[in-house]
Design a protein around this motif. Structure first.
Motif, PDB file in Angstrom:
ATOM      1  N   HIS A 150       0.850  -1.188   0.000  1.00 14.90           N
ATOM      2  CA  HIS A 150       0.000   0.000   0.000  1.00 14.90           C
ATOM      3  C   HIS A 150       0.890   1.243   0.000  1.00 14.90           C
ATOM      4  O   HIS A 150       1.920   1.272   0.669  1.00 14.90           O
ATOM      5  CB  HIS A 150      -0.910  -0.041   1.230  1.00 14.90           C
ATOM      6  CG  HIS A 150      -2.057   0.908   1.164  1.00 14.90           C
ATOM      7  ND1 HIS A 150      -1.923   2.249   1.415  1.00 14.90           N
ATOM      8  CD2 HIS A 150      -3.361   0.689   0.877  1.00 14.90           C
ATOM      9  CE1 HIS A 150      -3.098   2.827   1.288  1.00 14.90           C
ATOM     10  NE2 HIS A 150      -3.994   1.899   0.965  1.00 14.90           N
ATOM     11  N   GLU A 151       0.499   2.246  -0.757  1.00 15.84           N
ATOM     12  CA  GLU A 151       1.321   3.461  -0.883  1.00 15.84           C
ATOM     13  C   GLU A 151       1.448   4.249   0.410  1.00 15.84           C
ATOM     14  O   GLU A 151       2.480   4.868   0.661  1.00 15.84           O
ATOM     15  CB  GLU A 151       0.755   4.358  -1.986  1.00 15.84           C
ATOM     16  CG  GLU A 151       0.919   3.768  -3.373  1.00 15.84           C
ATOM     17  CD  GLU A 151       0.296   4.640  -4.459  1.00 15.84           C
ATOM     18  OE1 GLU A 151      -0.134   5.770  -4.165  1.00 15.84           O
ATOM     19  OE2 GLU A 151       0.251   4.172  -5.607  1.00 15.84           O
ATOM     20  N   THR A 152       0.382   4.255   1.232  1.00 18.36           N
ATOM     21  CA  THR A 152       0.418   5.084   2.439  1.00 18.36           C
ATOM     22  C   THR A 152       0.391   4.285   3.736  1.00 18.36           C
ATOM     23  O   THR A 152       0.687   4.826   4.791  1.00 18.36           O
ATOM     24  CB  THR A 152      -0.771   6.067   2.442  1.00 18.36           C
ATOM     25  OG1 THR A 152      -1.992   5.322   2.368  1.00 18.36           O
ATOM     26  CG2 THR A 152      -0.675   7.048   1.285  1.00 18.36           C
ATOM     27  N   ASP A 153       0.033   3.002   3.671  1.00 23.04           N
ATOM     28  CA  ASP A 153      -0.042   2.173   4.880  1.00 23.04           C
ATOM     29  C   ASP A 153       0.903   0.984   4.712  1.00 23.04           C
ATOM     30  O   ASP A 153       0.585   0.021   4.006  1.00 23.04           O
ATOM     31  CB  ASP A 153      -1.480   1.700   5.103  1.00 23.04           C
ATOM     32  CG  ASP A 153      -1.657   0.910   6.390  1.00 23.04           C
ATOM     33  OD1 ASP A 153      -0.648   0.574   7.044  1.00 23.04           O
ATOM     34  OD2 ASP A 153      -2.817   0.600   6.730  1.00 23.04           O
ATOM     35  N   ASN A 154       2.054   1.042   5.368  1.00 22.79           N
ATOM     36  CA  ASN A 154       3.057  -0.018   5.223  1.00 22.79           C
ATOM     37  C   ASN A 154       2.582  -1.376   5.717  1.00 22.79           C
ATOM     38  O   ASN A 154       3.163  -2.405   5.365  1.00 22.79           O
ATOM     39  CB  ASN A 154       4.355   0.368   5.940  1.00 22.79           C
ATOM     40  CG  ASN A 154       5.063   1.500   5.238  1.00 22.79           C
ATOM     41  OD1 ASN A 154       4.926   1.679   4.030  1.00 22.79           O
ATOM     42  ND2 ASN A 154       5.835   2.275   5.991  1.00 22.79           N
ATOM     43  N   ARG A 155       1.539  -1.400   6.536  1.00 22.63           N
ATOM     44  CA  ARG A 155       1.025  -2.677   7.045  1.00 22.63           C
ATOM     45  C   ARG A 155       0.127  -3.365   6.027  1.00 22.63           C
ATOM     46  O   ARG A 155      -0.101  -4.564   6.111  1.00 22.63           O
ATOM     47  CB  ARG A 155       0.224  -2.453   8.335  1.00 22.63           C
ATOM     48  CG  ARG A 155       1.044  -1.856   9.470  1.00 22.63           C
ATOM     49  CD  ARG A 155       0.138  -1.397  10.589  1.00 22.63           C
ATOM     50  NE  ARG A 155      -0.757  -0.347  10.070  1.00 22.63           N
ATOM     51  CZ  ARG A 155      -1.925  -0.016  10.596  1.00 22.63           C
ATOM     52  NH1 ARG A 155      -2.355  -0.634  11.660  1.00 22.63           N
ATOM     53  NH2 ARG A 155      -2.647   0.928  10.054  1.00 22.63           N
ATOM     54  N   ALA A 156      -0.393  -2.630   5.071  1.00 20.80           N
ATOM     55  CA  ALA A 156      -1.393  -3.172   4.144  1.00 20.80           C
ATOM     56  C   ALA A 156      -0.778  -3.520   2.787  1.00 20.80           C
ATOM     57  O   ALA A 156       0.211  -2.923   2.359  1.00 20.80           O
ATOM     58  CB  ALA A 156      -2.518  -2.162   3.945  1.00 20.80           C
ATOM     59  N   THR A 157      -1.405  -4.479   2.145  1.00 21.17           N
ATOM     60  CA  THR A 157      -1.045  -4.892   0.795  1.00 21.17           C
ATOM     61  C   THR A 157      -2.273  -4.707  -0.090  1.00 21.17           C
ATOM     62  O   THR A 157      -3.390  -5.032   0.330  1.00 21.17           O
ATOM     63  CB  THR A 157      -0.623  -6.379   0.779  1.00 21.17           C
ATOM     64  OG1 THR A 157       0.468  -6.558   1.672  1.00 21.17           O
ATOM     65  CG2 THR A 157      -0.216  -6.832  -0.596  1.00 21.17           C
ATOM     66  N   VAL A 158      -2.080  -4.180  -1.282  1.00 25.24           N
ATOM     67  CA  VAL A 158      -3.188  -3.989  -2.215  1.00 25.24           C
ATOM     68  C   VAL A 158      -3.210  -5.180  -3.163  1.00 25.24           C
ATOM     69  O   VAL A 158      -2.174  -5.599  -3.683  1.00 25.24           O
ATOM     70  CB  VAL A 158      -3.050  -2.665  -2.994  1.00 25.24           C
ATOM     71  CG1 VAL A 158      -4.256  -2.447  -3.899  1.00 25.24           C
ATOM     72  CG2 VAL A 158      -2.898  -1.495  -2.031  1.00 25.24           C
ATOM     73  N   ILE A 159      -4.404  -5.716  -3.368  1.00 24.61           N
ATOM     74  CA  ILE A 159      -4.599  -6.909  -4.190  1.00 24.61           C
ATOM     75  C   ILE A 159      -5.238  -6.492  -5.507  1.00 24.61           C
ATOM     76  O   ILE A 159      -6.221  -5.754  -5.523  1.00 24.61           O
ATOM     77  CB  ILE A 159      -5.513  -7.916  -3.457  1.00 24.61           C
ATOM     78  CG1 ILE A 159      -4.905  -8.265  -2.090  1.00 24.61           C
ATOM     79  CG2 ILE A 159      -5.755  -9.156  -4.307  1.00 24.61           C
ATOM     80  CD1 ILE A 159      -5.901  -8.862  -1.116  1.00 24.61           C
ATOM     81  N   PHE A 160      -4.670  -6.988  -6.613  1.00 24.81           N
ATOM     82  CA  PHE A 160      -5.171  -6.699  -7.954  1.00 24.81           C
ATOM     83  C   PHE A 160      -5.399  -8.001  -8.714  1.00 24.81           C
ATOM     84  O   PHE A 160      -4.721  -8.997  -8.457  1.00 24.81           O
ATOM     85  CB  PHE A 160      -4.141  -5.878  -8.756  1.00 24.81           C
ATOM     86  CG  PHE A 160      -3.790  -4.556  -8.160  1.00 24.81           C
ATOM     87  CD1 PHE A 160      -4.506  -3.423  -8.506  1.00 24.81           C
ATOM     88  CD2 PHE A 160      -2.732  -4.450  -7.263  1.00 24.81           C
ATOM     89  CE1 PHE A 160      -4.169  -2.184  -7.968  1.00 24.81           C
ATOM     90  CE2 PHE A 160      -2.395  -3.215  -6.722  1.00 24.81           C
ATOM     91  CZ  PHE A 160      -3.120  -2.086  -7.069  1.00 24.81           C
ATOM     92  N   LEU A 161      -6.311  -7.965  -9.674  1.00 25.63           N
ATOM     93  CA  LEU A 161      -6.457  -9.091 -10.588  1.00 25.63           C
ATOM     94  C   LEU A 161      -5.318  -9.049 -11.600  1.00 25.63           C
ATOM     95  O   LEU A 161      -5.014  -7.986 -12.146  1.00 25.63           O
ATOM     96  CB  LEU A 161      -7.783  -9.003 -11.358  1.00 25.63           C
ATOM     97  CG  LEU A 161      -9.060  -9.314 -10.601  1.00 25.63           C
ATOM     98  CD1 LEU A 161     -10.267  -9.010 -11.480  1.00 25.63           C
ATOM     99  CD2 LEU A 161      -9.094 -10.757 -10.136  1.00 25.63           C
ATOM    100  N   SER A 162      -4.701 -10.186 -11.842  1.00 28.94           N
ATOM    101  CA  SER A 162      -3.715 -10.280 -12.917  1.00 28.94           C
ATOM    102  C   SER A 162      -4.495 -10.438 -14.231  1.00 28.94           C
ATOM    103  O   SER A 162      -5.725 -10.584 -14.224  1.00 28.94           O
ATOM    104  CB  SER A 162      -2.824 -11.504 -12.699  1.00 28.94           C
ATOM    105  OG  SER A 162      -3.608 -12.686 -12.831  1.00 28.94           O
ATOM    106  N   ASP A 163      -3.803 -10.441 -15.344  1.00 31.69           N
ATOM    107  CA  ASP A 163      -4.492 -10.670 -16.622  1.00 31.69           C
ATOM    108  C   ASP A 163      -5.181 -12.024 -16.619  1.00 31.69           C
ATOM    109  O   ASP A 163      -6.300 -12.158 -17.115  1.00 31.69           O
ATOM    110  CB  ASP A 163      -3.505 -10.579 -17.792  1.00 31.69           C
ATOM    111  CG  ASP A 163      -3.072  -9.139 -18.073  1.00 31.69           C
ATOM    112  OD1 ASP A 163      -3.708  -8.207 -17.529  1.00 31.69           O
ATOM    113  OD2 ASP A 163      -2.107  -8.959 -18.839  1.00 31.69           O
TER     114      ASP A 163
END
Length: 163
Positions: A98-111
């Motif tokens: 996460h750009e602003t929260d070092n504890r968090a991870t952002v999840i995205f769909l891959s292709d």
């Protein structure tokens, strides 16, 4: 209650069970899941667990964090973390810090994940068409409206009205 009375009560329960809305909904879900799984395997998605679709279907294009995804999928954060690791290993999603929260991870769909969501949507349309062929357009619309009312009452604001 005597054994005869208990037996009679059980007989009534068993007789009514076949027309239970919850039991019928469960059977339709099992049928739908089996049909989707079969179609996905034919498309090369070997080993994909249909239960993981709840996670993939709730990932917006801009991504989401584990906690939000767990809430939407109605599972614990710990269980979601396990599913996320598995789907990331299989190439359906990817994560970034996460750009602003070092504890968090952002999840995205891959292709691959995006293609899976698209393929599942096609399977769902096909299966819905199969069910509509059985009960007809009019009954399908009646059923859709009834289910919409149930979902909207249980989860206010979750459904968008038909266009």
């Amino acid at each position: 209650m005597t054994n005869a009375a208990l037996d009679k009560k059980l007989e009534e329960v068993m007789a009514n069970r076949q027309r239970s809305v919850i039991r019928m909904r469960s059977r339709i879900k099992k049928d739908r899941d089996a049909r989707i799984t079969e179609q996905l395997q034919e498309k090369g998605y070997e080993g994909f667990k249909i239960g993981d679709m709840a996670l993939l279907a709730n990932i917006p294009q801009e991504g989401t964090i584990n906690n939000e995804l767990a809430k939407k999928a109605r599972i614990t954060k710990q269980a979601m973390s396990k599913v996320v690791k598995s789907l990331e290993k299989d190439g359906y999603i990817y994560t970034r810090k996460h750009e602003t929260d070092n504890r968090a991870t952002v999840i995205f769909l891959s292709d691959r994940g995006k293609q899976l969501v698209i393929d599942v949507s096609g399977c769902m349309r096909e299966i819905q068409g199969f069910y509509t062929d059985i009960i007809g357009e009019e009954n399908t619309e009646i059923l859709r409206n009834i289910l919409f009312k149930l979902v909207e009452t249980i989860y206010p604001g979750l459904c968008l009205p038909a266009k």
